[in-house]
Design an enzyme around this catalytic site. Sequence first.
Site, PDB file in Angstrom:
ATOM      1  N   GLN A 159       1.756  -3.755  -6.201  1.00 59.65           N
ATOM      2  CA  GLN A 159       2.877  -2.953  -6.672  1.00 59.65           C
ATOM      3  C   GLN A 159       4.125  -3.162  -5.803  1.00 59.65           C
ATOM      4  O   GLN A 159       5.254  -3.186  -6.304  1.00 59.65           O
ATOM      5  CB  GLN A 159       2.461  -1.484  -6.702  1.00 59.65           C
ATOM      6  CG  GLN A 159       1.366  -1.222  -7.731  1.00 59.65           C
ATOM      7  CD  GLN A 159       0.600   0.067  -7.477  1.00 59.65           C
ATOM      8  OE1 GLN A 159       0.514   0.552  -6.357  1.00 59.65           O
ATOM      9  NE2 GLN A 159       0.032   0.635  -8.533  1.00 59.65           N
ATOM     10  N   GLN A 210      -4.481  -2.142  -4.097  1.00 59.22           N
ATOM     11  CA  GLN A 210      -3.638  -2.217  -5.288  1.00 59.22           C
ATOM     12  C   GLN A 210      -2.159  -2.049  -4.952  1.00 59.22           C
ATOM     13  O   GLN A 210      -1.291  -2.653  -5.588  1.00 59.22           O
ATOM     14  CB  GLN A 210      -4.065  -1.153  -6.300  1.00 59.22           C
ATOM     15  CG  GLN A 210      -3.331  -1.279  -7.632  1.00 59.22           C
ATOM     16  CD  GLN A 210      -3.750  -0.203  -8.616  1.00 59.22           C
ATOM     17  OE1 GLN A 210      -4.471   0.720  -8.273  1.00 59.22           O
ATOM     18  NE2 GLN A 210      -3.299  -0.324  -9.841  1.00 59.22           N
ATOM     19  N   MET A 212      -3.872  -1.149 -13.324  1.00 56.09           N
ATOM     20  CA  MET A 212      -4.920  -0.311 -12.771  1.00 56.09           C
ATOM     21  C   MET A 212      -6.232  -0.438 -13.542  1.00 56.09           C
ATOM     22  O   MET A 212      -7.300  -0.057 -13.045  1.00 56.09           O
ATOM     23  CB  MET A 212      -4.462   1.147 -12.770  1.00 56.09           C
ATOM     24  CG  MET A 212      -5.213   2.058 -11.836  1.00 56.09           C
ATOM     25  SD  MET A 212      -4.394   3.672 -11.759  1.00 56.09           S
ATOM     26  CE  MET A 212      -5.400   4.464 -10.499  1.00 56.09           C
ATOM     27  N   ALA A 222      -4.335  -0.920 -20.620  1.00 60.22           N
ATOM     28  CA  ALA A 222      -4.714  -2.256 -20.159  1.00 60.22           C
ATOM     29  C   ALA A 222      -3.741  -2.738 -19.085  1.00 60.22           C
ATOM     30  O   ALA A 222      -3.486  -3.932 -18.971  1.00 60.22           O
ATOM     31  CB  ALA A 222      -4.740  -3.233 -21.334  1.00 60.22           C
ATOM     32  N   GLY A 223      -3.228  -1.806 -18.291  1.00 61.47           N
ATOM     33  CA  GLY A 223      -2.282  -2.150 -17.249  1.00 61.47           C
ATOM     34  C   GLY A 223      -2.951  -2.635 -15.978  1.00 61.47           C
ATOM     35  O   GLY A 223      -4.154  -2.949 -15.958  1.00 61.47           O
ATOM     36  N   CYS A 253       1.677   5.443  -9.775  1.00 66.69           N
ATOM     37  CA  CYS A 253       1.218   6.753 -10.235  1.00 66.69           C
ATOM     38  C   CYS A 253       1.233   7.778  -9.108  1.00 66.69           C
ATOM     39  O   CYS A 253       1.230   8.982  -9.363  1.00 66.69           O
ATOM     40  CB  CYS A 253      -0.181   6.647 -10.832  1.00 66.69           C
ATOM     41  SG  CYS A 253      -1.411   5.975  -9.695  1.00 66.69           S
ATOM     42  N   ASN A 254       1.226   7.316  -7.860  1.00 67.04           N
ATOM     43  CA  ASN A 254       1.172   8.234  -6.724  1.00 67.04           C
ATOM     44  C   ASN A 254       2.493   8.421  -6.006  1.00 67.04           C
ATOM     45  O   ASN A 254       2.603   9.293  -5.145  1.00 67.04           O
ATOM     46  CB  ASN A 254       0.139   7.763  -5.702  1.00 67.04           C
ATOM     47  CG  ASN A 254      -1.275   8.037  -6.156  1.00 67.04           C
ATOM     48  OD1 ASN A 254      -1.522   8.996  -6.875  1.00 67.04           O
ATOM     49  ND2 ASN A 254      -2.202   7.187  -5.766  1.00 67.04           N
ATOM     50  N   ARG A 255       3.503   7.594  -6.328  1.00 63.99           N
ATOM     51  CA  ARG A 255       4.744   7.694  -5.551  1.00 63.99           C
ATOM     52  C   ARG A 255       5.902   7.044  -6.301  1.00 63.99           C
ATOM     53  O   ARG A 255       5.710   6.145  -7.136  1.00 63.99           O
ATOM     54  CB  ARG A 255       4.585   7.017  -4.198  1.00 63.99           C
ATOM     55  CG  ARG A 255       4.452   5.503  -4.250  1.00 63.99           C
ATOM     56  CD  ARG A 255       4.073   4.905  -2.916  1.00 63.99           C
ATOM     57  NE  ARG A 255       2.739   5.330  -2.534  1.00 63.99           N
ATOM     58  CZ  ARG A 255       2.480   6.160  -1.520  1.00 63.99           C
ATOM     59  NH1 ARG A 255       3.473   6.609  -0.776  1.00 63.99           N
ATOM     60  NH2 ARG A 255       1.239   6.509  -1.243  1.00 63.99           N
TER      61      ARG A 255
END
Length: 427
Positions: free
Chosen positions: A123, A119, A196, A193-194, A51-53
């Site tokens: 990833q 986290q 994160m 429900a991923g 979500c950030n990169r």
Amino acid sequence: MTVIALGLNHTTAPLDVRGRFAFPGDQLVPTLRAFSGRLQRAAEVAIVSTCNRTELYVGSAGGDARGLAGQALGWLAEAGGMAANDLQPHFYVHEDAGAARHTFRLASGLSSMVIGETQILGQMKLAVREAGTAGTLGTTLHQLFQRSFAVAKEVRTGTEIGMHTISLAAAIVRLAGNLFEDFGELKVLFLGAGEMAAPVLAHLAARAPRQLTIANRSLERGEALAAHFGAEAIGLADAMTRLAEFDVVVSCTASPLPVIGLGAVERAIKARRRRPMLMVDLAVPRDIEAEVAALTDVYLYTIDDLAQIVQAGGDRRLAAVGQAETIIESGVQDFVRWLGTRETVPLIQALQTQAESWRASELQRARRMLAKGDDIDAVLETLSRGLTQKMLHGPMAGLQHSDGPERVALTDTLSRLFLQCPMRAPR
């Protein structure tokens, strides 16, 4: 060998730009193959998308980092439906030592929105697995990522980098505390429900809200997650009809389009009789339409809006960051040295092939001599002389045909390689 890391993240690109380039995990394999097919002379590729990169990693024996970066930029811009010139200001490129430093800092949690969060490691490991499945992960990128995981482990065990972290979930609780008097009286809805979901839900559940509900497209998966936190599980469609029940709505699905529209929120606020609602959108691309932020009684925060809250940490975390940077820099130097040895692999292979050819030739001659009945000592003498002459022929010829600075350099090299007491050529 050249290694480059390039892409965009939460410090270089706004949320709406990042949302264009988010690659779902189940689409990484075909995406990797498509990306690899567009690059010239690129042996290896991997993609880290969160979500950030969105970051592209390339290993190439061609050594043309600038050319590869240009090709990667063009491919990414096309994949996101954006002109390359418009994407360029948000794009960064790191090469070799810079690529290693960037990757090691990322794995160690120093480049995350939440300093010290773990986290990102999951990833990055997903990126490695998917690149392996796609057949685009080679020795160089494998080494880059494995060394980044080892450095991250050393950082987490040798520093206090993770002990002073304010998580996204804690920031959500803080925002709720600013808006409502008692968290224990709140009804909380979590969409998705991923990967994160679990850490955020764990923090929210620990604060014991009056009701915790999980909505997911797959009800079975939502029920499995809800069982861990004593929560209720519902489908996404049901969540939209029950939106007015909830004081806090946190959304983090993998949907490419918003799942909560302006109209649904307007109806919910009307049904709540203007009681305020906190909405937090952790998804990239957005789960909640941006226009919702204009509603008077809705307090909408995106993942970027949480940045200032989660950056608090104090002097002890700053000291831990300094210690982590030292560990990372040592890892970078080790990787650069390893990368340098990769340049000599073809030479080493050629030397080994040549030496084996000499050995086989002299051994064959020795066997012929023995078959004729020659004396064993004479055969061994001939064998040893033949190998010695073949080994020294090149260096001797080089000395004879060189002069000036070239002879000085060659003399120094041969002395280091062959003599216990090095000699130096006249200068």
